[in-house]
Design an enzyme around this catalytic site. Sequence first.
Site, mmCIF file in Angstrom:
data_model
loop_
_atom_site.group_PDB
_atom_site.id
_atom_site.type_symbol
_atom_site.label_atom_id
_atom_site.label_comp_id
_atom_site.label_asym_id
_atom_site.label_seq_id
_atom_site.Cartn_x
_atom_site.Cartn_y
_atom_site.Cartn_z
ATOM 1 C CG HIS A 190 -2.157 -0.811 1.034
ATOM 2 N ND1 HIS A 190 -2.875 -1.345 2.077
ATOM 3 C CD2 HIS A 190 -2.815 -1.185 -0.093
ATOM 4 C CE1 HIS A 190 -3.923 -2.007 1.603
ATOM 5 N NE2 HIS A 190 -3.897 -1.921 0.304
ATOM 6 N NE ARG A 291 -3.735 -3.134 -10.857
ATOM 7 C CZ ARG A 291 -3.241 -1.908 -10.934
ATOM 8 N NH1 ARG A 291 -3.995 -0.876 -10.549
ATOM 9 N NH2 ARG A 291 -2.025 -1.681 -11.359
ATOM 10 N NE ARG A 327 -6.414 -7.815 -13.510
ATOM 11 C CZ ARG A 327 -5.404 -7.505 -12.704
ATOM 12 N NH1 ARG A 327 -4.166 -7.582 -13.158
ATOM 13 N NH2 ARG A 327 -5.618 -7.117 -11.468
ATOM 14 C CD GLU A 416 -1.286 -11.724 -16.276
ATOM 15 O OE1 GLU A 416 -1.126 -11.018 -15.268
ATOM 16 O OE2 GLU A 416 -2.299 -12.417 -16.483
ATOM 17 C CG ASN A 439 4.221 -6.015 -12.567
ATOM 18 O OD1 ASN A 439 5.105 -5.435 -13.182
ATOM 19 N ND2 ASN A 439 3.285 -5.363 -11.900
ATOM 20 C CG ASP A 440 1.597 -12.212 -12.583
ATOM 21 O OD1 ASP A 440 2.240 -12.615 -11.592
ATOM 22 O OD2 ASP A 440 0.411 -11.842 -12.502
ATOM 23 N NE ARG A 450 2.892 -10.483 -9.547
ATOM 24 C CZ ARG A 450 2.160 -9.411 -9.296
ATOM 25 N NH1 ARG A 450 2.737 -8.251 -9.110
ATOM 26 N NH2 ARG A 450 0.847 -9.502 -9.235
ATOM 27 C CB CYS A 487 -1.376 -3.180 -18.635
ATOM 28 S SG CYS A 487 -1.618 -4.934 -18.369
#
Length: 561
Positions: A190, A291, A327, A416, A439-440, A450, A487
């Site tokens: 966060h 998201r 998504r 991904e 990222n993935d 990750r 993205c």
Amino acid sequence: MAHTRSPSHLNGIPAAPGAAVGPVARMAPPPRLPDHRPAAGDPDTEAEAARRSLEGVAARLDTQAAELGGDAAAVLGAQALMARDPELGRRIGERTAAGDPAAWAVHNACETYRELLLAAGGYLAERAADLADIRDRAVAALLDLPMPGLPDPGVPHVLVAEDLAPADTVRLDPATVLGIVTRYGGPTSHTVILARGLGLPAVVGCADADSLQDGATVAIDGDEGLVIVEPDEDTGRRIRRRAELRRSLLSSSTGPGATADGVPIPLLLNVGEGDPETAAAHDSEGVGLLRTEFLFLERTEPPTREEQTVAYARLFAAFAGRPLTVRTLDAGSDKPLAFVPVGEEDNPALGVRGYRTARLHRDLLVDQLAAIAAATKETGADVRVMAPMVSTPGEAEEFADLARAQGVTRVGVMIEVPGAALLADRLLTKVDFVSIGTNDLAQYTMATDRTLGSLPDLLDPWQPSLLSLIGTVGSAGEHLRTPVGVCGEAAADPLLALVLVGLGATSLSMSAPALPGVRHALANHTRGECLRLAQLALAASSAERARAAVREAARPEVAAL
């Protein structure tokens, strides 16, 4: 007079882009329980005192959330729910029944619960810092100690802490806080989400952050994950110039994204929980990643079609006239949901997550697709829908058929998984577009969790093997004339954005503070130059060398970002 001793370089995880130079101001340590534990009173009385302290913490978080709005409100609201968690209350009751005074019961129960979150890993582990903040505030209230908070040295400073709680991060003033360094934390915490929203450079997971002394001058680089202690005069000047350039770009770089020779590269937003009107106010060309997990988290039952339709319609209306890419629910792994049981998994990141949950809970996906289609019809918005964690051409075709059957007209998938990237020439024939989640894709390409802070170099998006897979998808997209977006957070790096365009990306989606820098980088390079930079990165033997080669070859005004 320049410093004569060599600067000390501390490494961490690059968390929020940008650079800054300034004196260190350390967060005060959390309140400590006294060495001598007093005798407890009546267990029910102690339990009630503990309950009131937690409710007081939750109420203050609710007040802050109402005042701030946006992503901050959603983050603080989630933390308030943690303070009111019945399971936490039950554990505190057990402690008071065993003879703990209220403050000790809160501290011990929170610590036990926090250890469970850390052991769970992923998303839940990164909520452990939120729970620690709740613990500290409740204990401070019970013992009549000063409430934990931010330092105020009276000058602009670099904030250094063991970790930062959302309640503190949302109160940061970018006019006085130049940047953030934390000893703990990961790239999806966060703290990072909020720091990016404030436009503050941040380095997290810096193991040596506890060595930084109040008042010491540091230079931080949020793009490299680097902290330089007592930088020499030239280094300090260079970092300050870079920070000034970035600030200038924030105010002057506007309009659609395009290369210097006029090739349009739409610059889009990654959007999640928060106020849609606030997100829509940013100078973006739409949403590249919406998201939807915020509608599902912290619930014991899934939202109904009607609830989802209302929420989507509000978001779609806020971006009227601009495209949105939604998504579908990315549950599982580090985002477990109570109503999406997947059974015991030794390695959840390799298990039932993303689109794979439809194998067990198909109705959940059908309801979501129907709600998205209904909201699209209601608002007339330009909506595209994509599924996460699609691994094969067969899965892509299956999802496309299911989405179109529910009324979705433009269907895509996220790439991904290396398997999907390697067969991109076949997979792209099944859908209208794809979006690469770097990222993935990085974690599966490099076999590195990750959420693990100890191997950040392997997750560096400049890794040539990762770039090679992205290039495979880009080439397939160009051949088939199918749009290929990116993205993941890689798109937020101005230099890497040039490489991604050279690899075939036709749009880039990122957090709002990154938009101006990427827009500026594209405007200063032709598509041909992007192709040349991509080849330099692919030819490098390491992420570090790829980044260095591109930085050296890029135009000076961009390389200095």
